[in-house]
Design an enzyme around this catalytic site. Structure first.
Site, mmCIF file in Angstrom:
data_model
loop_
_atom_site.group_PDB
_atom_site.id
_atom_site.type_symbol
_atom_site.label_atom_id
_atom_site.label_comp_id
_atom_site.label_asym_id
_atom_site.label_seq_id
_atom_site.Cartn_x
_atom_site.Cartn_y
_atom_site.Cartn_z
ATOM 1 N N SER A 187 4.915 -1.409 3.118
ATOM 2 C CA SER A 187 3.923 -0.747 3.959
ATOM 3 C C SER A 187 4.477 0.567 4.514
ATOM 4 C CB SER A 187 3.548 -1.667 5.119
ATOM 5 O OG SER A 187 3.042 -2.877 4.607
ATOM 6 N N HIS A 200 1.175 -6.021 -4.224
ATOM 7 C CA HIS A 200 1.031 -4.932 -3.238
ATOM 8 C C HIS A 200 1.370 -3.610 -3.942
ATOM 9 C CE1 HIS A 200 2.355 -3.348 1.016
ATOM 10 N NE2 HIS A 200 1.118 -3.042 0.760
ATOM 11 N N CYS A 231 5.297 3.247 2.963
ATOM 12 C CA CYS A 231 6.387 3.814 2.160
ATOM 13 C C CYS A 231 5.870 4.649 0.994
ATOM 14 C CB CYS A 231 7.311 2.721 1.666
ATOM 15 S SG CYS A 231 8.287 1.986 2.997
ATOM 16 N N ARG A 248 -4.779 4.846 11.507
ATOM 17 C CA ARG A 248 -5.282 4.739 10.134
ATOM 18 C C ARG A 248 -6.670 5.349 9.986
ATOM 19 N NH1 ARG A 248 -2.079 1.492 6.147
ATOM 20 N NH2 ARG A 248 -0.275 0.906 7.386
ATOM 21 N N ASP A 269 -3.354 0.368 -2.846
ATOM 22 C CA ASP A 269 -2.645 -0.652 -2.069
ATOM 23 C C ASP A 269 -2.467 -1.990 -2.792
ATOM 24 O OD1 ASP A 269 -1.391 -1.083 0.570
ATOM 25 O OD2 ASP A 269 -2.950 -2.583 0.897
ATOM 26 N N ARG A 311 -0.228 -4.996 11.785
ATOM 27 C CA ARG A 311 -0.060 -6.401 11.437
ATOM 28 C C ARG A 311 0.995 -7.023 12.349
ATOM 29 N NH1 ARG A 311 2.587 -6.864 7.479
ATOM 30 N NH2 ARG A 311 2.981 -4.724 6.918
ATOM 31 N N LYS A 332 -5.097 -8.034 2.912
ATOM 32 C CA LYS A 332 -3.802 -8.702 2.749
ATOM 33 C C LYS A 332 -3.979 -10.219 2.672
ATOM 34 C CE LYS A 332 -2.018 -4.905 2.373
ATOM 35 N NZ LYS A 332 -1.191 -3.930 2.956
ATOM 36 N N TYR A 380 -7.357 -5.731 14.355
ATOM 37 C CA TYR A 380 -6.793 -4.576 13.651
ATOM 38 C C TYR A 380 -6.499 -4.831 12.177
ATOM 39 C CZ TYR A 380 -4.522 -0.021 13.497
ATOM 40 O OH TYR A 380 -4.229 1.288 13.222
HETATM 41 P P1 GTP Z 1 0.431 1.126 3.582
HETATM 42 O O1 GTP Z 1 -0.975 1.577 3.673
HETATM 43 O O2 GTP Z 1 0.992 0.682 4.903
HETATM 44 O O3 GTP Z 1 0.651 0.087 2.534
HETATM 45 O O4 GTP Z 1 1.341 2.439 3.275
HETATM 46 P P2 GTP Z 1 1.580 3.300 1.941
HETATM 47 O O5 GTP Z 1 2.641 2.655 1.130
HETATM 48 O O6 GTP Z 1 0.298 3.602 1.274
HETATM 49 O O7 GTP Z 1 2.232 4.638 2.541
HETATM 50 P P3 GTP Z 1 1.589 6.112 2.674
HETATM 51 O O8 GTP Z 1 1.355 6.764 1.353
HETATM 52 O O9 GTP Z 1 0.462 6.061 3.605
HETATM 53 O O10 GTP Z 1 2.801 6.883 3.355
HETATM 54 C C1 GTP Z 1 3.329 6.500 4.592
HETATM 55 C C2 GTP Z 1 4.105 7.625 5.211
HETATM 56 O O11 GTP Z 1 5.130 8.064 4.321
HETATM 57 C C3 GTP Z 1 3.240 8.851 5.520
HETATM 58 O O12 GTP Z 1 3.591 9.363 6.782
HETATM 59 C C4 GTP Z 1 3.599 9.820 4.422
HETATM 60 O O13 GTP Z 1 3.451 11.155 4.836
HETATM 61 C C5 GTP Z 1 5.051 9.462 4.098
HETATM 62 N N1 GTP Z 1 5.379 9.752 2.671
HETATM 63 C C6 GTP Z 1 4.647 9.382 1.592
HETATM 64 N N2 GTP Z 1 5.203 9.835 0.443
HETATM 65 C C7 GTP Z 1 6.329 10.487 0.799
HETATM 66 C C8 GTP Z 1 7.348 11.180 0.059
HETATM 67 O O14 GTP Z 1 7.328 11.281 -1.172
HETATM 68 N N3 GTP Z 1 8.377 11.711 0.782
HETATM 69 C C9 GTP Z 1 8.433 11.609 2.148
HETATM 70 N N4 GTP Z 1 9.458 12.164 2.779
HETATM 71 N N5 GTP Z 1 7.478 10.977 2.890
HETATM 72 C C10 GTP Z 1 6.445 10.423 2.222
HETATM 73 C C1 SPV Z 2 0.025 -2.520 5.119
HETATM 74 O O1 SPV Z 2 0.552 -2.775 6.225
HETATM 75 O O2 SPV Z 2 0.632 -2.686 4.037
HETATM 76 C C2 SPV Z 2 -1.333 -1.963 5.065
HETATM 77 C C3 SPV Z 2 -2.104 -1.909 6.311
HETATM 78 O O3 SPV Z 2 -1.797 -1.613 3.994
HETATM 79 S S1 SPV Z 2 -2.855 -3.424 6.680
HETATM 80 O O4 SPV Z 2 -4.152 -3.466 5.991
HETATM 81 O O5 SPV Z 2 -3.065 -3.450 8.128
HETATM 82 O O6 SPV Z 2 -2.053 -4.513 6.235
HETATM 83 MN MN MN Z 3 -0.299 -1.808 2.249
#
Ligand code: GTP
Ligand code: SPV
Ligand code: MN
Length: 608
Positions: free
Chosen positions: A266, A244, A268, A387, A291, A73, A224, A215
């Protein structure tokens, strides 16, 4: 179906206008069929844009490399063009809507030359359910069409629901790369340069105009743009919440179930928490969404949540059979990979996939890449925001009620983010307003999910909605406060603040995270029932030191550190919020939140 056969006059008129403006070669309606998906995929493979993945290792899988200017984004090219700047508020980029439409109309003029214009009728939420919203995306990107077919419910059945005069959100998208006579992309990802990219929202007219990026959230406009930025405005007007947030179901060994929604910024940890495999015996976690949550009050006064999406657009790096087996199983087949590295036999690889890279890879920039183990400075083979796009129905942990149009009743809401220091593993809000306060002060280290920000620095990201709230953030806080005023505390979810990302001074994770987060979910579960071991602290209600079972590798001292109230650290937070955060919202900052900040400061001063 030809678009002239569409029964909805207003929709047909809009398509006519866009065709006249953008001048495509051809117009195709996305009918949602497997045959159409397959033919788009084979066209993209044939043109060299997509790579067909290994037939047995990733059946039905394809991969893409995007342009380096188009990997996430772009927040500084994202606009909330409400009628007034004040309505967009201090945290959004604003351009006068008339001016922005003039600029973008110039860009759209002839922008689809040499390309096919696709009309994608899609539903956010189960088709025909009264909580669902319909959008129609016009795009010149077959990549977008195939991704939308996984991420949303696409097809003719949506047009049926729309009938001759149903409401829909206009979503206009172009990659912004017209082709001249005889020119082709030659397998290169088409997009416009950064300063020509626009991700624009017109909240009053419920329109989305996106130009120049192909993207993720910039281009898959149901996600979003519609389900958060436009829906947050609708939700404010109608008294519900578009957030979110992931949604999960947790079942105790006694068979008692609860539903938890969680807002983390995002990259996290939402996808990971939503698909968590508990490390504690006989507890079960199932996935509703990873999400976005739309939450409305039911006749019984409880808050019900649905996941408006139909797929996952998940961060690939760090995803492994060890960290997130449910994601790995979800993406085994029929999935799309963007900016992952590709092996010689056409499988995908990324950093943290759980095994070493094979001897030679093609990295996301399409160069030969050989792993230089131990070299921390080596550029990664997959982009940090690479992704996967996978159907939710393929997720082994998907809950049976994930498509229930009535939604699931939410018992707890978690806020969180990446905070290496200060913020403890978990604390609970004393009541709804205190919970809104906690949501409003969330801060997090910036991740690779946004292209134009410096990863690693901490910024405030209230409710994980900073880049996604379609109106004035101060009014958004007020909307949350108002919900507490109009609904009984006994029916409202309990609110918690979690932090899986504490680090030691030497930079190691203090908490193992992932499946071990089930230990914190168990405490949350018990806190909702009033059976948790708790202690009142200056920042809220916390677990006693023995309330949460320690996983292997976490010592007594680590646990004490994870559950410590860092009085000076929090006083520093208070002054940062007072000086740099809350003043942004001016008169629109709810008095309840200013009061909560005073209370916290007083509590901390007494504890000093
Ligand atoms: P968006 O799709 O961008 O909204 O991200 P998200 O909030 O769904 O995050 P996601 O679960 O994909 O995790 C993002 C990164 O954080 C990845 O590289 C994970 O491996 C890492 N991660 C997720 N949970 C944990 C955790 O409990 N501890 C640690 N250390 N890393 C984590
Ligand atoms: C985020 O950035 O929080 C995502 C990926 O879930 S996107 O759909 O590109 O916004
Ligand atoms: Mn997201």
């Amino acid at each position: 179906m030809k678009y002239h056969e569409i029964k909805h006059e207003n929709l047909k008129k809009w398509i006519d206008e866009v065709v006249a403006l953008t001048k495509p070669e051809d117009v195709v309606i996305a009918d949602g069929s497997k045959a159409q998906y397959d033919s788009l995929v084979s066209d993209m493979i044939e043109s060299g844009l997509a790579i067909k993945l290994h037939e047995e290792k990733k059946p039905g899988g394809i991969a893409f490399f995007s342009d380096p200017s188009d990997v996430a984004r772009v927040e500084n090219r994202t606009y909330i063009a409400s009628a007034t700047k004040e309505a967009a508020g201090p945290t959004n980029n604003w351009i006068d809507p008339t001016e922005l439409k003039t600029t973008m109309t110039d860009l759209y003029d002839g922008c689809m030359k040499g390309r096919t214009l696709y009309v994608i009728p899609f539903s956010m939420g189960p088709v025909g359910s009264n909580i669902a919203k319909i959008g129609v995306e016009i795009t010149d990107s077959p990549y977008v069409v195939t991704n939308m077919m996984i991420m949303t419910r696409v097809g003719l059945r949506v047009l049926d629901v729309l009938g001759s005069d149903g409401e829909y959100v206009q979503c206009l998208h172009s990659v912004g790369k017209p082709l001249s006579e005889g020119e082709s992309d030659e397998g290169k990802w088409p997009c416009a340069p950064l300063d020509k990219k626009y991700i624009s929202h017109f909240p009053e007219t419920r329109q989305i105009w996106s130009y120049g990026s192909g993207y993720g959230g910039n281009a898959l406009l149901g996600k979003k743009c519609l389900a958060l930025r436009i829906a947050s405005v609708i939700a404010r007007d109608e008294g519900w919440l578009a957030e979110h947030m992931l949604i999960l179901k947790i079942t105790s060994p006694a068979g008692k179930k609860k539903y938890v929604a969680a807002a983390f910024p995002s990259a996290c940890g939402k996808t990971n928490l939503a698909m968590l495999v508990p490390t504690i015996k006989d507890w079960k976690v199932e996935t509703i969404g990873d999400d976005i949550a739309w939450m409305k009050f039911g006749a019984d006064g409880k808050l019900y949540a649905i996941n408006p999406e139909a797929g996952f657009f998940g961060v690939a790096p760090g995803t492994s059979l060890d960290s997130n087996p449910n994601a790995m199983h979800s993406l085994k087949e029929n999935s799309i990979f963007t900016n992952c590295a590709i092996t010689k036999d056409n499988d995908v690889w990324w950093e943290g996939i759980g095994y070493d890279a094979p001897s030679e890879l093609i990295d996301w920039k399409e160069n030969k890449w050989i792993q230089d183990k131990g070299n921390k400075d080596q550029a990664p083979a997959s982009h940090p925001n690479a992704r996967f796009t996978a159907p939710a129905s393929q997720c082994p942990s998907i809950a049976s009620e994930w498509e229930d149009p009535n939604g699931v009743p939410i018992d707890a809401i978690l806020f969180g983010g990446r905070r290496p220091h200060t913020v403890p593993l978990v604390h609970q809000a004393r009541d709804w307003n205190h919970g809104v306060f906690l949501g409003s002060i969330v801060g997090s280290e910036i991740t690779a999910a946004a292209l134009d920000l410096k990863a690693g620095t901490i910024r405030r990201d209230p409710f994980a909605m900073l880049p996604f709230c379609g109106y004035h953030m101060g009014e958004y806080f007020q909307h949350w406060i108002n919900i507490g005023k109009t609904h009984g505390q006994e029916n409202l979810p309990k609110i918690f603040y979690v932090n899986w990302f504490r680090k030691t001074d030497s930079g190691k994770w203090l908490w193992p995270g992932f499946g071990e987060n089930s230990r914190v979910l168990k405490w949350v579960f018990e806190a909702c029932d009033g059976t948790a071991k708790t202690v009142d602290t200056p920042i809220g209600v916390m677990p006693t030191l023995d309330a949460i079972d320690r996983p292997d590798g976490v010592s007594d001292e680590d646990m004490a550190e994870l559950l410590k109230v860092d009085v000076q650290g929090w006083l520093d937070e208070v002054s940062d919020i007072r000086v740099n955060h809350y003043p942004k919202f001016g008169q629109k900052l709810p008095v309840e939140l200013a009061h909560m900040l005073d209370v916290m400061e007083k509590n901390l001063s007494l504890a000093k």
